[in-house]
Write an enzyme that holds these catalytic residues in place. Structure first.
Site, PDB file in Angstrom:
ATOM      1  N   THR A 126       0.817  -1.215   0.000  1.00 49.13           N
ATOM      2  CA  THR A 126       0.000   0.000   0.000  1.00 49.13           C
ATOM      3  C   THR A 126       0.852   1.267   0.000  1.00 49.13           C
ATOM      4  OG1 THR A 126      -1.596  -1.243   1.316  1.00 49.13           O
ATOM      5  CG2 THR A 126      -1.890   1.139   1.250  1.00 49.13           C
ATOM      6  N   GLN A 279     -35.760 -13.895  25.701  1.00 46.01           N
ATOM      7  CA  GLN A 279     -35.621 -14.427  24.338  1.00 46.01           C
ATOM      8  C   GLN A 279     -34.814 -13.480  23.434  1.00 46.01           C
ATOM      9  OE1 GLN A 279     -38.999 -14.920  21.564  1.00 46.01           O
ATOM     10  NE2 GLN A 279     -38.631 -17.111  21.772  1.00 46.01           N
ATOM     11  N   ILE A 337     -25.241  -6.918  24.416  1.00 47.58           N
ATOM     12  CA  ILE A 337     -25.604  -7.819  25.523  1.00 47.58           C
ATOM     13  C   ILE A 337     -25.024  -7.298  26.842  1.00 47.58           C
ATOM     14  CG2 ILE A 337     -25.167 -10.161  26.451  1.00 47.58           C
ATOM     15  CD1 ILE A 337     -25.584 -11.194  23.551  1.00 47.58           C
ATOM     16  N   HIS A 338     -23.889  -6.622  26.773  1.00 52.66           N
ATOM     17  CA  HIS A 338     -23.291  -6.047  27.987  1.00 52.66           C
ATOM     18  C   HIS A 338     -23.952  -4.730  28.388  1.00 52.66           C
ATOM     19  CE1 HIS A 338     -20.062  -8.972  27.488  1.00 52.66           C
ATOM     20  NE2 HIS A 338     -19.514  -8.560  28.614  1.00 52.66           N
ATOM     21  N   GLU A 363      -5.902  -6.283   3.842  1.00 54.58           N
ATOM     22  CA  GLU A 363      -5.842  -7.460   2.940  1.00 54.58           C
ATOM     23  C   GLU A 363      -7.001  -7.409   1.945  1.00 54.58           C
ATOM     24  OE1 GLU A 363      -3.498  -9.647   2.636  1.00 54.58           O
ATOM     25  OE2 GLU A 363      -2.344  -8.978   4.381  1.00 54.58           O
TER      26      GLU A 363
HETATM   27  C1  FAD Z   1      -4.095  -1.292  10.625  1.00 59.12           C
HETATM   28  C2  FAD Z   1      -3.734  -1.479   9.188  1.00 59.12           C
HETATM   29  C3  FAD Z   1      -2.664  -2.296   8.853  1.00 59.12           C
HETATM   30  C4  FAD Z   1      -2.292  -2.436   7.514  1.00 59.12           C
HETATM   31  N1  FAD Z   1      -1.186  -3.190   7.201  1.00 59.12           N
HETATM   32  C5  FAD Z   1      -0.721  -3.189   5.917  1.00 59.12           C
HETATM   33  C6  FAD Z   1       0.529  -3.822   5.594  1.00 59.12           C
HETATM   34  O1  FAD Z   1       1.201  -4.419   6.448  1.00 59.12           O
HETATM   35  N2  FAD Z   1       0.984  -3.734   4.311  1.00 59.12           N
HETATM   36  C7  FAD Z   1       0.280  -3.086   3.338  1.00 59.12           C
HETATM   37  O2  FAD Z   1       0.746  -3.044   2.205  1.00 59.12           O
HETATM   38  N3  FAD Z   1      -0.915  -2.498   3.605  1.00 59.12           N
HETATM   39  C8  FAD Z   1      -1.419  -2.516   4.870  1.00 59.12           C
HETATM   40  N4  FAD Z   1      -2.618  -1.900   5.170  1.00 59.12           N
HETATM   41  C9  FAD Z   1      -3.311  -1.166   4.108  1.00 59.12           C
HETATM   42  C10 FAD Z   1      -4.629  -1.822   3.693  1.00 59.12           C
HETATM   43  O3  FAD Z   1      -4.389  -2.999   3.003  1.00 59.12           O
HETATM   44  C11 FAD Z   1      -5.385  -0.747   2.877  1.00 59.12           C
HETATM   45  O4  FAD Z   1      -5.830   0.228   3.815  1.00 59.12           O
HETATM   46  C12 FAD Z   1      -6.541  -1.343   2.112  1.00 59.12           C
HETATM   47  O5  FAD Z   1      -6.057  -2.125   1.048  1.00 59.12           O
HETATM   48  C13 FAD Z   1      -7.471  -0.259   1.532  1.00 59.12           C
HETATM   49  O6  FAD Z   1      -6.766   0.730   0.861  1.00 59.12           O
HETATM   50  P1  FAD Z   1      -7.060   2.269   1.213  1.00 59.12           P
HETATM   51  O7  FAD Z   1      -7.007   2.410   2.680  1.00 59.12           O
HETATM   52  O8  FAD Z   1      -6.152   3.108   0.397  1.00 59.12           O
HETATM   53  O9  FAD Z   1      -8.562   2.501   0.768  1.00 59.12           O
HETATM   54  P2  FAD Z   1      -9.119   2.877  -0.734  1.00 59.12           P
HETATM   55  O10 FAD Z   1      -8.576   1.927  -1.739  1.00 59.12           O
HETATM   56  O11 FAD Z   1      -8.869   4.335  -0.921  1.00 59.12           O
HETATM   57  O12 FAD Z   1     -10.644   2.600  -0.529  1.00 59.12           O
HETATM   58  C14 FAD Z   1     -11.555   3.520   0.057  1.00 59.12           C
HETATM   59  C15 FAD Z   1     -12.965   2.938  -0.092  1.00 59.12           C
HETATM   60  O13 FAD Z   1     -13.287   2.819  -1.491  1.00 59.12           O
HETATM   61  C16 FAD Z   1     -13.638   1.485  -1.807  1.00 59.12           C
HETATM   62  N5  FAD Z   1     -13.182   1.165  -3.173  1.00 59.12           N
HETATM   63  C17 FAD Z   1     -11.947   1.375  -3.701  1.00 59.12           C
HETATM   64  N6  FAD Z   1     -11.929   0.955  -4.981  1.00 59.12           N
HETATM   65  C18 FAD Z   1     -13.160   0.476  -5.263  1.00 59.12           C
HETATM   66  C19 FAD Z   1     -13.765  -0.106  -6.422  1.00 59.12           C
HETATM   67  N7  FAD Z   1     -13.087  -0.297  -7.548  1.00 59.12           N
HETATM   68  N8  FAD Z   1     -15.075  -0.473  -6.336  1.00 59.12           N
HETATM   69  C20 FAD Z   1     -15.773  -0.298  -5.184  1.00 59.12           C
HETATM   70  N9  FAD Z   1     -15.254   0.239  -4.057  1.00 59.12           N
HETATM   71  C21 FAD Z   1     -13.963   0.615  -4.103  1.00 59.12           C
HETATM   72  C22 FAD Z   1     -12.933   0.639  -0.746  1.00 59.12           C
HETATM   73  O14 FAD Z   1     -13.547  -0.629  -0.607  1.00 59.12           O
HETATM   74  C23 FAD Z   1     -13.097   1.527   0.474  1.00 59.12           C
HETATM   75  O15 FAD Z   1     -14.380   1.340   1.017  1.00 59.12           O
HETATM   76  C24 FAD Z   1      -3.030  -1.777   6.491  1.00 59.12           C
HETATM   77  C25 FAD Z   1      -4.133  -0.991   6.844  1.00 59.12           C
HETATM   78  C26 FAD Z   1      -4.482  -0.822   8.165  1.00 59.12           C
HETATM   79  C27 FAD Z   1      -5.655   0.060   8.507  1.00 59.12           C
END
Ligand code: FAD
Length: 380
Positions: A126, A279, A337-338, A363
């Site tokens: 990323t 329930q 529930i809490h 991921e």
């Molecule tokens: C705590 C944490 C740990 C992480 N660790 C790692 C790591 O070790 N290595 C690494 O490489 N990355 C890591 N990441 C990054 C993570 O994989 C990305 O945040 C994730 O892939 C989403 O990318 P973005 O945040 O840029 O969101 P964006 O891609 O900007 O997405 C924003 C929104 O738009 C939606 N979206 C985007 N494109 C489309 C599309 N074509 N169609 C429909 N919806 C779409 C997404 O689903 C999301 O809801 C980590 C993230 C966090 C928060």
């Protein structure tokens, strides 16, 4: 396919649960509050072989199938998801990609130090402007004869602070778009690497996340992992492991939240009786347990298919999207529930609720998983 755990899988899971109960859970809240993981706990896990769980024995690991590791990961994440993710990234992404794609030379150089925990792995895909759209990454690694010269910034890198081994996806052929991406192993202590600030997160706070910048970093030519320009394909293949890993992280968090909610529902008295007599609460517990079991089945299906070498991209994405949404549902219901106590840090469901949220993001987001699943269905 048999989803039941084998004797060995059960035994390994039990051992991990024992360690999690005795050593990880008691300090989980402190790790969350201080946003860190104590070195002595990492060292203890290294001693027990958890850094080389799936690394082949010839390279110093325990040589276990990754499904066995999934049980361990579940138990670690039940105790502290922030602690568990350290091992998830290290084993399922780093050790696995080097085992699958590394030359003999690379395997001999990196797997033994990763297996002992001497070096901790971090995965750099990323970037600030390239998240779901991996092909938009702008980090470059340009051929300079005897080395690649790497420049760029990676965002959200889990385990970056350990400065162990970075697996970096970069464009060796920037003009060729996604077809110009390659994958390189970079030593964490290479000159030109700068760490960004620690990200102050909502959940999995024990896990370290930060930016990593590469400024004219020289990467030896032999550190190319797999074939030149096949990085994009490798990233997608390796994502299956990562997605199955996140499924088990989510199961671990959800199981812990469910156990707490069930216990609390039998203890908490309202209207002169335990709330589990109502329930409305019983049906919540039934829905939580049912979805949890469904998630476990989907996750084991994907994991066993992967261990058997079968194509499992769709199944890995199905497990990931279902388990992570299930975990958010279960944790939300556990807070409900809490009652008001579920919103207070003294009760662990508050932490589980925060920890579950990220599993739908990294991921590949839930939206990205649905894209993978639907494309696969339509293509068929
Ligand atoms: C705590 C944490 C740990 C992480 N660790 C790692 C790591 O070790 N290595 C690494 O490489 N990355 C890591 N990441 C990054 C993570 O994989 C990305 O945040 C994730 O892939 C989403 O990318 P973005 O945040 O840029 O969101 P964006 O891609 O900007 O997405 C924003 C929104 O738009 C939606 N979206 C985007 N494109 C489309 C599309 N074509 N169609 C429909 N919806 C779409 C997404 O689903 C999301 O809801 C980590 C993230 C966090 C928060």
């Amino acid at each position: 396919m048999d989803y039941k755990l084998s004797e060995e899988e059960l035994e390994l899971k039990e051992m991990a649960r024992d360690l999690a109960n005795k050593r990880i859970y008691p300090i989980a809240l402190e790790m969350d509050e201080k946003a860190t993981t104590p070195d002595d706990l990492i060292a203890e896990c290294a001693e027990l072989g958890y850094f080389g769980f799936t690394v082949p024995e010839e390279y110093g690991g325990l040589g276990m199938p990754s499904t066995s590791f999934m049980g361990v990961l579940q138990e670690f994440c039940s105790a502290s998801a922030g602690f568990g993710i350290l091992f998830s990234v290290h084993n399922s992404l780093i050790c696995e990609i080097i085992t699958n794609f590394g030359s003999e030379e690379l395997k001999k150089k990196y797997l033994p130090v990763l297996a002992t925990g001497e070096k901790i792995g971090a995965y750099c895909v990323t970037e600030p402007n390239a998240g779901t759209d991996v092909a938009a990454l702008t980090t470059t690694a340009i051929d300079k004869g005897d080395h690649y010269l790497m420049n760029g910034t990676k965002a959200f890198v889990t385990n970056a602070k350990y400065q162990g081994v970075y697996i970096v996806f970069a464009k060796t052929h920037p003009e060729e778009g996604r077809k110009g991406i390659s994958c390189l192993v970079v030593d964490g202590d290479s000159e030109g690497i700068t760490l960004g600030k620690h990200e102050d997160k909502c959940g999995i706070r024990a896990s370290d996340t930060r930016e990593v910048s590469f400024d004219d970093v020289k990467v030896p030519k032999e550190n190319l992992l797999g074939n030149l320009k096949e990085g994009f394909k490798m990233a997608l293949m390796n994502l299956n492991s990562g997605r199955i890993g996140v499924s088990f992280q989510a199961i671990g968090i959800a199981q812990a939240a469910f156990d707490e909610a069930l216990k609390y529902s039998k203890e908490r008295q309202q209207f002169g009786q335990p709330i589990s007599n109502f329930q409305a609460i019983q049906f919540k517990l039934a829905d939580m347990a049912t979805r949890l079991d469904a998630g476990i089945l989907l996750a084991y299906r994907a994991s066993r298919m992967k261990d058997a070498g079968e194509v499992c991209q769709r199944q890995a994405s199905m497990a990931k999207v279902f388990c992570t949404e299930m975990a958010n549902f279960v944790c939300n219901e556990a807070v409900q529930i809490h009652g008001g106590y579920g919103y207070i840090k003294e009760y662990p469901v508050e932490r589980y609720f925060r920890d579950a949220r990220v599993t739908e993001l990294y991921e590949g987001t839930s939206e990205a998983q649905r894209m993978v699943i639907s494309r696969d269905l339509i293509r068929e």
